[in-house]
Motif scaffolding. Structure first.
Motif, PDB file in Angstrom:
ATOM      1  N   ALA A  62      34.125 -22.971 -26.704  1.00  0.00           N
ATOM      2  CA  ALA A  62      34.869 -21.763 -27.071  1.00  0.00           C
ATOM      3  C   ALA A  62      34.801 -20.732 -25.948  1.00  0.00           C
ATOM      4  N   GLY A  63      35.955 -20.194 -25.570  1.00  0.00           N
ATOM      5  CA  GLY A  63      36.027 -19.217 -24.501  1.00  0.00           C
ATOM      6  C   GLY A  63      36.351 -19.813 -23.151  1.00  0.00           C
ATOM      7  N   ASP A  64      36.329 -21.151 -23.025  1.00  0.00           N
ATOM      8  CA  ASP A  64      36.637 -21.785 -21.743  1.00  0.00           C
ATOM      9  C   ASP A  64      38.142 -21.727 -21.467  1.00  0.00           C
ATOM     10  N   VAL A  65      38.465 -21.504 -20.206  1.00  0.00           N
ATOM     11  CA  VAL A  65      39.851 -21.464 -19.731  1.00  0.00           C
ATOM     12  C   VAL A  65      40.002 -22.504 -18.634  1.00  0.00           C
ATOM     13  N   VAL A  66      41.044 -23.312 -18.712  1.00  0.00           N
ATOM     14  CA  VAL A  66      41.321 -24.316 -17.691  1.00  0.00           C
ATOM     15  C   VAL A  66      42.733 -24.105 -17.164  1.00  0.00           C
ATOM     16  N   LEU A  67      42.865 -23.990 -15.840  1.00  0.00           N
ATOM     17  CA  LEU A  67      44.171 -23.989 -15.193  1.00  0.00           C
ATOM     18  C   LEU A  67      44.362 -25.335 -14.516  1.00  0.00           C
ATOM     19  N   GLU A 135      42.509 -29.324  -8.300  1.00  0.00           N
ATOM     20  CA  GLU A 135      43.306 -29.936  -9.368  1.00  0.00           C
ATOM     21  C   GLU A 135      43.005 -29.289 -10.719  1.00  0.00           C
ATOM     22  N   ILE A 136      41.741 -28.932 -10.932  1.00  0.00           N
ATOM     23  CA  ILE A 136      41.327 -28.310 -12.187  1.00  0.00           C
ATOM     24  C   ILE A 136      40.504 -27.064 -11.877  1.00  0.00           C
ATOM     25  N   VAL A 137      40.911 -25.924 -12.424  1.00  0.00           N
ATOM     26  CA  VAL A 137      40.133 -24.689 -12.327  1.00  0.00           C
ATOM     27  C   VAL A 137      39.532 -24.451 -13.706  1.00  0.00           C
ATOM     28  N   HIS A 138      38.197 -24.612 -13.817  1.00  0.00           N
ATOM     29  CA  HIS A 138      37.497 -24.492 -15.093  1.00  0.00           C
ATOM     30  C   HIS A 138      36.663 -23.217 -15.071  1.00  0.00           C
ATOM     31  N   LEU A 139      36.959 -22.312 -15.988  1.00  0.00           N
ATOM     32  CA  LEU A 139      36.274 -21.026 -16.034  1.00  0.00           C
ATOM     33  C   LEU A 139      35.721 -20.777 -17.433  1.00  0.00           C
ATOM     34  N   ASP A 140      34.536 -20.194 -17.475  1.00  0.00           N
ATOM     35  CA  ASP A 140      33.921 -19.795 -18.745  1.00  0.00           C
ATOM     36  C   ASP A 140      34.136 -18.300 -18.914  1.00  0.00           C
ATOM     37  N   ALA A 141      34.982 -17.922 -19.867  1.00  0.00           N
ATOM     38  CA  ALA A 141      35.307 -16.508 -20.047  1.00  0.00           C
ATOM     39  C   ALA A 141      34.098 -15.681 -20.463  1.00  0.00           C
ATOM     40  N   HIS A 142      33.040 -16.335 -20.951  1.00  0.00           N
ATOM     41  CA  HIS A 142      31.863 -15.601 -21.401  1.00  0.00           C
ATOM     42  C   HIS A 142      30.822 -15.413 -20.292  1.00  0.00           C
ATOM     43  N   THR A 143      31.118 -15.932 -19.100  1.00  0.00           N
ATOM     44  CA  THR A 143      30.210 -15.745 -17.975  1.00  0.00           C
ATOM     45  C   THR A 143      30.204 -14.278 -17.548  1.00  0.00           C
ATOM     46  N   ASP A 144      29.048 -13.785 -17.123  1.00  0.00           N
ATOM     47  CA  ASP A 144      28.956 -12.416 -16.617  1.00  0.00           C
ATOM     48  C   ASP A 144      29.947 -12.224 -15.472  1.00  0.00           C
ATOM     49  N   GLY A 145      30.649 -11.114 -15.497  1.00  0.00           N
ATOM     50  CA  GLY A 145      31.624 -10.831 -14.453  1.00  0.00           C
ATOM     51  C   GLY A 145      33.036 -11.206 -14.829  1.00  0.00           C
ATOM     52  N   THR A 147      34.707 -10.181 -17.506  1.00  0.00           N
ATOM     53  CA  THR A 147      35.002  -9.289 -18.626  1.00  0.00           C
ATOM     54  C   THR A 147      36.491  -9.265 -18.950  1.00  0.00           C
ATOM     55  N   GLU A 148      37.341  -9.133 -17.915  1.00  0.00           N
ATOM     56  CA  GLU A 148      38.784  -9.050 -18.156  1.00  0.00           C
ATOM     57  C   GLU A 148      39.324 -10.364 -18.705  1.00  0.00           C
ATOM     58  N   LEU A 149      38.838 -11.491 -18.171  1.00  0.00           N
ATOM     59  CA  LEU A 149      39.296 -12.794 -18.654  1.00  0.00           C
ATOM     60  C   LEU A 149      38.914 -12.972 -20.122  1.00  0.00           C
ATOM     61  N   ARG A 150      37.697 -12.598 -20.471  1.00  0.00           N
ATOM     62  CA  ARG A 150      37.247 -12.713 -21.859  1.00  0.00           C
ATOM     63  C   ARG A 150      38.108 -11.833 -22.771  1.00  0.00           C
ATOM     64  N   ASP A 176      50.483 -13.668 -18.961  1.00  0.00           N
ATOM     65  CA  ASP A 176      50.502 -13.275 -17.547  1.00  0.00           C
ATOM     66  C   ASP A 176      49.149 -12.696 -17.134  1.00  0.00           C
ATOM     67  N   MET A 177      48.551 -11.901 -18.011  1.00  0.00           N
ATOM     68  CA  MET A 177      47.216 -11.364 -17.730  1.00  0.00           C
ATOM     69  C   MET A 177      46.198 -12.496 -17.609  1.00  0.00           C
ATOM     70  N   LEU A 178      46.313 -13.487 -18.478  1.00  0.00           N
ATOM     71  CA  LEU A 178      45.396 -14.626 -18.433  1.00  0.00           C
ATOM     72  C   LEU A 178      45.467 -15.319 -17.078  1.00  0.00           C
ATOM     73  N   LEU A 179      46.691 -15.561 -16.580  1.00  0.00           N
ATOM     74  CA  LEU A 179      46.848 -16.205 -15.272  1.00  0.00           C
ATOM     75  C   LEU A 179      46.237 -15.354 -14.164  1.00  0.00           C
ATOM     76  N   LEU A 180      46.524 -14.070 -14.178  1.00  0.00           N
ATOM     77  CA  LEU A 180      45.994 -13.178 -13.150  1.00  0.00           C
ATOM     78  C   LEU A 180      44.474 -13.131 -13.182  1.00  0.00           C
ATOM     79  N   TYR A 181      43.886 -12.951 -14.360  1.00  0.00           N
ATOM     80  CA  TYR A 181      42.431 -12.835 -14.456  1.00  0.00           C
ATOM     81  C   TYR A 181      41.741 -14.157 -14.135  1.00  0.00           C
ATOM     82  N   ALA A 182      42.380 -15.278 -14.477  1.00  0.00           N
ATOM     83  CA  ALA A 182      41.797 -16.577 -14.130  1.00  0.00           C
ATOM     84  C   ALA A 182      41.774 -16.764 -12.618  1.00  0.00           C
ATOM     85  N   LEU A 183      42.867 -16.384 -11.942  1.00  0.00           N
ATOM     86  CA  LEU A 183      42.897 -16.499 -10.476  1.00  0.00           C
ATOM     87  C   LEU A 183      41.892 -15.545  -9.832  1.00  0.00           C
ATOM     88  N   ARG A 184      41.789 -14.334 -10.373  1.00  0.00           N
ATOM     89  CA  ARG A 184      40.776 -13.388  -9.865  1.00  0.00           C
ATOM     90  C   ARG A 184      39.377 -13.980  -9.983  1.00  0.00           C
TER      91      ARG A 184
END
Length: 317
Positions: A62-67, A135-145, A147-150, A176-184
């Motif tokens: 839960a909270g994971d984002v994959v691009l 090929e896969i960008v895997h991000l945990d939205a609950h990781t410290d730092g 905040t915007e992605l979460r 659109d915010m999700l894409l921007l914050y994931a790339l950030r």
């Protein structure tokens, strides 16, 4: 507009497609490759596993984002051992929303809830920013730092599970915010020696890129861009080429044509006005440069069928 915002405004075309799906019991769904799109998966509740073709499974919570920046095919499942459904899903298909309907309210007993979808790219959307992403960008939205992605994930989940007045307007903006914050978040976590991320972190090269994006019509030269970067001409050209992947003047021409393609796609401005907006005082010179990049004249590019042909040719290259 800053460089990253400018790039994203040109890369994206149309509204992002998305659907919130509740999965029950043992489940597995294959997602077809989507050339010309950036796929995304968000785990809103529960857990699952993403199984890329020919690669190791990626466990998601839960909270994971994959691009999936290159539109890679994959399977999403409760377990790598569960066989996928017979029909693969294409998030760019016209009936995606109908075949994968938005969940109005969290159904009782759902083991996992995911947000699946894709950002459609413009035919000219092959920017170094995407080329450099894995090929896969895997991000945990609950990781410290993150905040915007979460916050983006939480707001998306709220809008999709509890639709209210204005939800249809809110969801595309939040995607659109999700894409921007994931790339950030990816930029913040990545420290490559070369490539687009390294170029944006290099103060000298970032200053030159910002100048090009802020004023594409300006009569830039290597020397004038080097002045913006605070470097002499030769060291600047060498560093720019190493980081960005092409020489300064080639990048300038490429960005001018990319900007022109967006204006052709999104406006009814006459060709001479578009030519002037990207630094060409001669409509003929502009048409020659545009055809050299897109293999079709700017007037024909305005037709959707010709843009589709450009996209297909770009994928083949």
């Amino acid at each position: 507009m800053d460089v990253l915002s400018d790039v994203l405004s040109v890369l994206r075309a149309g509204r992002p497609r998305s659907a919130l799906v509740a999965w029950h019991g043992a489940w597995a769904q294959e997602f077809a490759p989507v050339p010309g799109a950036v796929g995304f998966r968000v785990v809103v509740r529960g857990s699952c596993v993403l199984v890329p073709a020919g690669a190791a499974p990626v466990r998601l919570g839960a909270g994971d984002v994959v691009l999936l920046p290159h539109g890679r095919g994959h399977v999403l499942a409760d377990s790598p051992a569960t066989p996928p459904a017979a029909q693969a899903c294409d998030p760019t298909a016209a009936d995606f929303r109908h075949r994968r309907p938005v969940v109005i309210a969290d159904p009782a007993g759902a083991s996992t809830v995911t947000l699946c979808g894709a950002y459609e790219l413009a035919p000219e959307g092959h920017h170094p920013l995407l080329r450099d992403l894995p090929e896969i960008v895997h991000l945990d939205a609950h990781t410290d730092g993150h905040t915007e992605l979460r916050a983006a994930v939480d707001m998306l989940g709220a809008e999709l599970t509890r639709p209210r007045l204005g939800t249809d307007a809110a969801i595309p903006a939040l995607l659109d915010m999700l894409l921007l914050y994931a790339l950030r978040a990816w930029f913040d976590e990545t420290r490559p020696g070369t490539g687009w991320a390294a170029a944006l972190r290099d103060p000298a090269i970032a200053a030159a890129l910002h100048a090009v994006h802020q004023e594409p019509a300006h009569p830039w030269t290597v020397a004038s861009l080097a002045g913006h970067a605070g470097l002499s001409r030769a060291p600047f050209a060498k560093r720019f080429t190493e980081l960005v992947g092409q020489p300064p003047m080639r990048y300038l021409t490429w960005w001018r044509m990319t900007t022109a393609a967006r204006l052709l796609r999104e406006s009814d401005a006459p060709l001479n006005v578009i030519a002037d907006a990207v630094g060409y005082h001669s409509e003929f010179a502009f048409a020659v440069a545009f055809k050299r990049q897109y293999e079709t004249p700017p007037g024909r590019y305005r037709r959707p069928t010709d843009r589709s042909a450009v996209a297909e040719a770009s994928r083949e290259r």
